[in-house]
Design a protein around this motif. Structure first.
Motif, PDB file in Angstrom:
ATOM      1  N   SER A   1      -8.074  -0.125  -5.577  1.00  0.00           N
ATOM      2  CA  SER A   1      -6.871   0.390  -4.915  1.00  0.00           C
ATOM      3  C   SER A   1      -5.649   0.336  -5.826  1.00  0.00           C
ATOM      4  CB  SER A   1      -6.561  -0.436  -3.669  1.00  0.00           C
ATOM      5  OG  SER A   1      -7.642  -0.428  -2.780  1.00  0.00           O
ATOM      6  N   ARG A   2      -4.732   1.237  -5.590  1.00  0.00           N
ATOM      7  CA  ARG A   2      -3.416   1.229  -6.232  1.00  0.00           C
ATOM      8  C   ARG A   2      -2.457   0.524  -5.299  1.00  0.00           C
ATOM      9  NH1 ARG A   2      -2.339   1.594 -11.274  1.00  0.00           N
ATOM     10  NH2 ARG A   2      -3.928   2.864 -12.167  1.00  0.00           N
ATOM     11  N   ARG A   3      -1.667  -0.375  -5.843  1.00  0.00           N
ATOM     12  CA  ARG A   3      -0.639  -1.072  -5.071  1.00  0.00           C
ATOM     13  C   ARG A   3       0.680  -0.960  -5.805  1.00  0.00           C
ATOM     14  NH1 ARG A   3      -3.930  -0.850  -1.318  1.00  0.00           N
ATOM     15  NH2 ARG A   3      -5.072  -2.636  -0.558  1.00  0.00           N
ATOM     16  N   VAL A   4       1.763  -1.027  -5.052  1.00  0.00           N
ATOM     17  CA  VAL A   4       3.107  -0.965  -5.620  1.00  0.00           C
ATOM     18  C   VAL A   4       3.728  -2.355  -5.491  1.00  0.00           C
ATOM     19  CG1 VAL A   4       5.369   0.116  -5.471  1.00  0.00           C
ATOM     20  CG2 VAL A   4       3.321   1.457  -4.938  1.00  0.00           C
TER      21      VAL A   4
ATOM     22  N   ARG B   1       0.861  -1.183   0.000  1.00  0.00           N
ATOM     23  CA  ARG B   1       0.000   0.000   0.000  1.00  0.00           C
ATOM     24  C   ARG B   1       0.904   1.242   0.000  1.00  0.00           C
ATOM     25  NH1 ARG B   1      -3.012  -2.153   5.158  1.00  0.00           N
ATOM     26  NH2 ARG B   1      -0.887  -1.771   5.752  1.00  0.00           N
ATOM     27  N   VAL B   2       0.327   2.371  -0.367  1.00  0.00           N
ATOM     28  CA  VAL B   2       1.091   3.624  -0.379  1.00  0.00           C
ATOM     29  C   VAL B   2       1.664   3.906   1.007  1.00  0.00           C
ATOM     30  CG1 VAL B   2       0.914   6.125  -0.672  1.00  0.00           C
ATOM     31  CG2 VAL B   2      -0.132   4.601  -2.344  1.00  0.00           C
ATOM     32  N   SER B   3       0.888   3.665   2.045  1.00  0.00           N
ATOM     33  CA  SER B   3       1.382   3.918   3.406  1.00  0.00           C
ATOM     34  C   SER B   3       2.604   3.055   3.727  1.00  0.00           C
ATOM     35  CB  SER B   3       0.271   3.676   4.430  1.00  0.00           C
ATOM     36  OG  SER B   3      -0.191   2.343   4.357  1.00  0.00           O
ATOM     37  N   ASP B   4       2.645   1.838   3.189  1.00  0.00           N
ATOM     38  CA  ASP B   4       3.820   0.980   3.387  1.00  0.00           C
ATOM     39  C   ASP B   4       5.033   1.539   2.652  1.00  0.00           C
ATOM     40  OD1 ASP B   4       2.227  -0.850   4.821  1.00  0.00           O
ATOM     41  OD2 ASP B   4       1.692  -1.911   2.970  1.00  0.00           O
ATOM     42  N   VAL B   5       4.799   2.019   1.429  1.00  0.00           N
ATOM     43  CA  VAL B   5       5.888   2.573   0.618  1.00  0.00           C
ATOM     44  C   VAL B   5       6.461   3.822   1.281  1.00  0.00           C
ATOM     45  CG1 VAL B   5       6.482   3.555  -1.632  1.00  0.00           C
ATOM     46  CG2 VAL B   5       4.940   1.584  -1.496  1.00  0.00           C
ATOM     47  N   VAL B   6       5.589   4.641   1.849  1.00  0.00           N
ATOM     48  CA  VAL B   6       6.025   5.845   2.566  1.00  0.00           C
ATOM     49  C   VAL B   6       7.028   5.467   3.661  1.00  0.00           C
ATOM     50  CG1 VAL B   6       5.232   7.611   4.191  1.00  0.00           C
ATOM     51  CG2 VAL B   6       4.002   7.246   2.051  1.00  0.00           C
ATOM     52  N   GLU B   7       6.701   4.429   4.421  1.00  0.00           N
ATOM     53  CA  GLU B   7       7.592   3.990   5.501  1.00  0.00           C
ATOM     54  C   GLU B   7       8.857   3.345   4.970  1.00  0.00           C
ATOM     55  OE1 GLU B   7       5.964   1.820   8.785  1.00  0.00           O
ATOM     56  OE2 GLU B   7       4.029   2.819   8.550  1.00  0.00           O
ATOM     57  N   LEU B   8       8.730   2.480   3.963  1.00  0.00           N
ATOM     58  CA  LEU B   8       9.889   1.766   3.437  1.00  0.00           C
ATOM     59  C   LEU B   8      10.920   2.701   2.807  1.00  0.00           C
ATOM     60  CD1 LEU B   8       8.118  -1.295   1.802  1.00  0.00           C
ATOM     61  CD2 LEU B   8       9.765  -1.369   3.676  1.00  0.00           C
ATOM     62  N   LEU B   9      10.440   3.687   2.047  1.00  0.00           N
ATOM     63  CA  LEU B   9      11.348   4.595   1.338  1.00  0.00           C
ATOM     64  C   LEU B   9      11.635   5.879   2.112  1.00  0.00           C
ATOM     65  CD1 LEU B   9      10.044   4.256  -2.329  1.00  0.00           C
ATOM     66  CD2 LEU B   9      11.934   3.033  -1.223  1.00  0.00           C
TER      67      LEU B   9
ATOM     68  N   VAL C   1       5.415  10.195  -2.821  1.00  0.00           N
ATOM     69  CA  VAL C   1       5.123   8.862  -3.362  1.00  0.00           C
ATOM     70  C   VAL C   1       4.041   8.965  -4.446  1.00  0.00           C
ATOM     71  CG1 VAL C   1       4.187   6.575  -2.838  1.00  0.00           C
ATOM     72  CG2 VAL C   1       5.870   7.622  -1.306  1.00  0.00           C
ATOM     73  N   TYR C   2       2.987   9.726  -4.192  1.00  0.00           N
ATOM     74  CA  TYR C   2       1.945   9.888  -5.206  1.00  0.00           C
ATOM     75  C   TYR C   2       2.495  10.593  -6.444  1.00  0.00           C
ATOM     76  CZ  TYR C   2      -1.964   8.040  -2.552  1.00  0.00           C
ATOM     77  OH  TYR C   2      -2.818   7.203  -1.885  1.00  0.00           O
ATOM     78  N   ASP C   3       3.408  11.539  -6.276  1.00  0.00           N
ATOM     79  CA  ASP C   3       4.020  12.212  -7.422  1.00  0.00           C
ATOM     80  C   ASP C   3       4.861  11.228  -8.230  1.00  0.00           C
ATOM     81  OD1 ASP C   3       4.494  14.618  -8.949  1.00  0.00           O
ATOM     82  OD2 ASP C   3       6.545  14.568  -8.146  1.00  0.00           O
ATOM     83  N   LEU C   4       5.617  10.375  -7.559  1.00  0.00           N
ATOM     84  CA  LEU C   4       6.402   9.345  -8.251  1.00  0.00           C
ATOM     85  C   LEU C   4       5.499   8.400  -9.029  1.00  0.00           C
ATOM     86  CD1 LEU C   4       8.976   8.462  -5.443  1.00  0.00           C
ATOM     87  CD2 LEU C   4       9.449   9.676  -7.584  1.00  0.00           C
ATOM     88  N   MET C   5       4.363   8.058  -8.458  1.00  0.00           N
ATOM     89  CA  MET C   5       3.402   7.194  -9.139  1.00  0.00           C
ATOM     90  C   MET C   5       2.811   7.908 -10.356  1.00  0.00           C
ATOM     91  SD  MET C   5       1.624   5.708  -5.667  1.00  0.00           S
ATOM     92  CE  MET C   5       0.109   5.215  -6.434  1.00  0.00           C
ATOM     93  N   ARG C   6       2.459   9.171 -10.175  1.00  0.00           N
ATOM     94  CA  ARG C   6       1.831   9.947 -11.256  1.00  0.00           C
ATOM     95  C   ARG C   6       2.779  10.124 -12.441  1.00  0.00           C
ATOM     96  NH1 ARG C   6       2.327  14.910 -12.657  1.00  0.00           N
ATOM     97  NH2 ARG C   6       3.416  15.528 -10.766  1.00  0.00           N
ATOM     98  N   THR C   7       4.073  10.337 -12.160  1.00  0.00           N
ATOM     99  CA  THR C   7       5.045  10.575 -13.225  1.00  0.00           C
ATOM    100  C   THR C   7       5.593   9.280 -13.824  1.00  0.00           C
ATOM    101  OG1 THR C   7       6.854  10.742 -11.618  1.00  0.00           O
ATOM    102  CG2 THR C   7       5.750  12.801 -12.270  1.00  0.00           C
ATOM    103  N   GLY C   8       5.252   8.150 -13.232  1.00  0.00           N
ATOM    104  CA  GLY C   8       5.701   6.874 -13.777  1.00  0.00           C
ATOM    105  C   GLY C   8       7.048   6.400 -13.274  1.00  0.00           C
ATOM    106  N   ARG C   9       7.650   7.136 -12.367  1.00  0.00           N
ATOM    107  CA  ARG C   9       8.945   6.704 -11.818  1.00  0.00           C
ATOM    108  C   ARG C   9       8.777   5.541 -10.844  1.00  0.00           C
ATOM    109  NH1 ARG C   9      13.585   9.862 -12.166  1.00  0.00           N
ATOM    110  NH2 ARG C   9      14.154   9.415 -10.013  1.00  0.00           N
ATOM    111  N   LEU C  10       7.586   5.408 -10.278  1.00  0.00           N
ATOM    112  CA  LEU C  10       7.273   4.291  -9.393  1.00  0.00           C
ATOM    113  C   LEU C  10       6.052   3.574  -9.979  1.00  0.00           C
ATOM    114  CD1 LEU C  10       7.924   2.792  -6.764  1.00  0.00           C
ATOM    115  CD2 LEU C  10       6.394   4.361  -5.589  1.00  0.00           C
ATOM    116  N   ARG C  11       6.285   2.376 -10.486  1.00  0.00           N
ATOM    117  CA  ARG C  11       5.242   1.599 -11.163  1.00  0.00           C
ATOM    118  C   ARG C  11       4.210   1.080 -10.162  1.00  0.00           C
ATOM    119  NH1 ARG C  11       5.443  -3.680 -12.182  1.00  0.00           N
ATOM    120  NH2 ARG C  11       7.634  -3.775 -11.549  1.00  0.00           N
ATOM    121  N   THR C  12       2.953   1.110 -10.577  1.00  0.00           N
ATOM    122  CA  THR C  12       1.869   0.618  -9.724  1.00  0.00           C
ATOM    123  C   THR C  12       0.959  -0.304 -10.516  1.00  0.00           C
ATOM    124  OG1 THR C  12       0.403   2.465 -10.241  1.00  0.00           O
ATOM    125  CG2 THR C  12       1.862   2.730  -8.330  1.00  0.00           C
TER     126      THR C  12
END
Length: 63
Positions: free
Chosen positions: A40-43, A8-16, A23-34
């Protein structure tokens, strides 16, 4: 214990150690694939590894 396949996004926030908006900006720009799981969006764990590798490549080119 095995590594989760989807985060989940909350997990990614903690991990990175990044903010939720970054994190949402990285997802929006395609640097972080989902992927979508229902509504739901998952990474995927592979996307986290790819993102860290991307950061390492970018840092290596700036030395």
């Amino acid at each position: 214990m095995t590594e989760p396949q989807l985060y989940r996004v909350s997990d990614v926030v903690e991990l990175l150690n990044l903010s939720r908006s970054v994190v949402y900006d990285l997802m929006r720009t395609g640097r972080l694939r989902t992927v979508r799981q229902g509504r739901s969006r998952r990474v995927p764990s592979s996307a986290l590894h790819e993102y860290v590798a991307l950061l390492e490549r970018e840092a290596g080119g700036k030395r």
